[in-house]
Design a protein around this motif. Structure first.
Motif, PDB file in Angstrom:
ATOM      1  N   THR A 139       0.875  -1.372  -0.019  1.00  0.00           N
ATOM      2  CA  THR A 139      -0.019  -0.097   0.074  1.00  0.00           C
ATOM      3  C   THR A 139       0.908   1.300  -0.057  1.00  0.00           C
ATOM      4  O   THR A 139       1.958   1.424   0.436  1.00  0.00           O
ATOM      5  N   SER A 140       0.363   2.365  -0.419  1.00  0.00           N
ATOM      6  CA  SER A 140       0.945   3.689  -0.524  1.00  0.00           C
ATOM      7  C   SER A 140      -0.146   4.662  -0.488  1.00  0.00           C
ATOM      8  O   SER A 140      -1.295   4.448  -0.816  1.00  0.00           O
ATOM      9  N   TYR A 141       0.029   5.675   0.528  1.00  0.00           N
ATOM     10  CA  TYR A 141      -0.902   6.862   0.690  1.00  0.00           C
ATOM     11  C   TYR A 141      -0.476   8.151   0.617  1.00  0.00           C
ATOM     12  O   TYR A 141       0.806   8.351   0.551  1.00  0.00           O
ATOM     13  N   ALA A 142      -1.213   8.923   0.375  1.00  0.00           N
ATOM     14  CA  ALA A 142      -0.937  10.606   0.177  1.00  0.00           C
ATOM     15  C   ALA A 142      -0.423  10.915   1.567  1.00  0.00           C
ATOM     16  O   ALA A 142      -1.233  10.639   2.518  1.00  0.00           O
ATOM     17  N   ASP A 143       0.329  11.955   1.556  1.00  0.00           N
ATOM     18  CA  ASP A 143       0.913  12.369   2.777  1.00  0.00           C
ATOM     19  C   ASP A 143      -0.293  13.167   3.920  1.00  0.00           C
ATOM     20  O   ASP A 143      -0.386  12.937   4.989  1.00  0.00           O
ATOM     21  N   THR A 144      -1.124  13.814   2.880  1.00  0.00           N
ATOM     22  CA  THR A 144      -2.069  14.498   3.705  1.00  0.00           C
ATOM     23  C   THR A 144      -3.214  13.775   4.221  1.00  0.00           C
ATOM     24  O   THR A 144      -3.956  14.049   5.340  1.00  0.00           O
ATOM     25  N   VAL A 145      -3.123  12.074   4.132  1.00  0.00           N
ATOM     26  CA  VAL A 145      -4.238  11.413   4.537  1.00  0.00           C
ATOM     27  C   VAL A 145      -3.907  10.037   5.510  1.00  0.00           C
ATOM     28  O   VAL A 145      -4.417   9.666   5.916  1.00  0.00           O
ATOM     29  N   LYS A 146      -2.431   9.798   5.260  1.00  0.00           N
ATOM     30  CA  LYS A 146      -1.947   8.551   5.603  1.00  0.00           C
ATOM     31  C   LYS A 146      -2.329   8.138   6.766  1.00  0.00           C
ATOM     32  O   LYS A 146      -2.548   6.706   7.133  1.00  0.00           O
ATOM     33  N   ARG A 147      -2.436   9.052   7.836  1.00  0.00           N
ATOM     34  CA  ARG A 147      -2.675   8.695   8.890  1.00  0.00           C
ATOM     35  C   ARG A 147      -3.882   8.300   9.467  1.00  0.00           C
ATOM     36  O   ARG A 147      -4.536   7.858  10.802  1.00  0.00           O
ATOM     37  N   ARG A 148      -5.022   8.757   8.479  1.00  0.00           N
ATOM     38  CA  ARG A 148      -6.273   8.542   8.684  1.00  0.00           C
ATOM     39  C   ARG A 148      -7.174   7.560   7.723  1.00  0.00           C
ATOM     40  O   ARG A 148      -8.310   7.306   7.878  1.00  0.00           O
ATOM     41  N   LYS A 182     -11.692   5.155   5.918  1.00  0.00           N
ATOM     42  CA  LYS A 182     -11.564   6.526   6.286  1.00  0.00           C
ATOM     43  C   LYS A 182     -11.966   6.902   7.919  1.00  0.00           C
ATOM     44  O   LYS A 182     -13.118   6.543   8.089  1.00  0.00           O
ATOM     45  N   ASN A 183     -11.139   7.557   8.628  1.00  0.00           N
ATOM     46  CA  ASN A 183     -11.612   7.995   9.936  1.00  0.00           C
ATOM     47  C   ASN A 183     -11.197   9.283  10.212  1.00  0.00           C
ATOM     48  O   ASN A 183     -10.326   9.919   9.345  1.00  0.00           O
ATOM     49  N   SER A 184     -11.767   9.861  11.309  1.00  0.00           N
ATOM     50  CA  SER A 184     -11.226  11.097  11.662  1.00  0.00           C
ATOM     51  C   SER A 184     -11.567  11.944  10.448  1.00  0.00           C
ATOM     52  O   SER A 184     -10.710  12.818  10.290  1.00  0.00           O
ATOM     53  N   LEU A 185     -12.881  11.963  10.165  1.00  0.00           N
ATOM     54  CA  LEU A 185     -13.221  12.712   8.867  1.00  0.00           C
ATOM     55  C   LEU A 185     -13.050  14.368   9.123  1.00  0.00           C
ATOM     56  O   LEU A 185     -13.569  14.530   9.927  1.00  0.00           O
ATOM     57  N   LYS A 186     -12.766  14.863   8.110  1.00  0.00           N
ATOM     58  CA  LYS A 186     -12.697  16.538   8.029  1.00  0.00           C
ATOM     59  C   LYS A 186     -13.467  17.136   7.064  1.00  0.00           C
ATOM     60  O   LYS A 186     -13.754  16.334   6.027  1.00  0.00           O
ATOM     61  N   PRO A 187     -14.032  18.272   7.247  1.00  0.00           N
ATOM     62  CA  PRO A 187     -14.723  18.788   6.001  1.00  0.00           C
ATOM     63  C   PRO A 187     -14.028  18.962   4.737  1.00  0.00           C
ATOM     64  O   PRO A 187     -14.416  18.692   3.444  1.00  0.00           O
TER      65      PRO A 187
END
Length: 115
Positions: A57-66, A82-87
Motif C-alpha cells: 500500500t501507498s498513501y498520500a501524505d495528507t491522509v495517510k494517518r487516517r 477513512k476515519n477522523s473525517l474532516k470537512p
C-alpha cells in the motif's frame, strides 16, 4: 470490459468514519493494482491511496494517518476506510484499476463531511 462500481459514500459528521467499496467486474482484478482518488469542487483529481496486486500500500501524505486501503480478491473488491473525517475530505471519490497502458475508472461516490 472492466466495470468499476463505487459505493459507501454519503453525509457524515466531522470526526466520523466511512468505508468506501469498489466492486470490479472481470477476471483479472487480482492481477492489477487499484487506486482511490478524490476530486473536490474546483480542484484537480488527486491520488489518495494505492494497493498493489500483492497487497502493498501507498498513501498520500495528507491522509495517510487516517485511511486504510484493502482488497478482497475473492470478491473483486477494493475498500477505503477513512476515519477522523474532516470537512476538507468532502469530494467525489473514484476508484481506478491500473492496467498499463490503460486505466479504468468508476463513476465516483460523493462523500460530504459536515462540520
Amino acid at each position: 470490459q472492466v466495470q468499476l462500481v463505487e459505493s459507501g459514500g454519503g453525509l457524515v459528521q466531522a470526526g466520523g468514519s466511512l468505508r468506501l467499496s469498489c466492486a470490479a467486474s472481470g477476471s483479472f482484478f487480482r492481477f492489477n493494482a487499484m487506486g482511490w482518488h478524490r476530486q473536490a469542487p474546483g480542484k484537480q483529481r488527486e491520488l489518495v491511496a494505492v494497493i498493489s496486486s500483492g497487497g502493498s500500500t501507498s498513501y498520500a501524505d495528507t491522509v495517510k494517518r487516517r485511511i486504510n486501503i484493502a482488497r478482497d480478491n475473492a470478491k473483486n473488491t477494493v475498500y477505503l476506510n477513512k476515519n477522523s473525517l474532516k470537512p476538507d475530505d468532502s469530494a467525489v471519490y473514484y476508484c481506478r484499476l491500473i492496467a498499463p497502458p490503460d486505466n479504468y475508472w468508476g463513476q465516483g461516490t460523493q462523500v460530504t463531511v459536515s462540520s
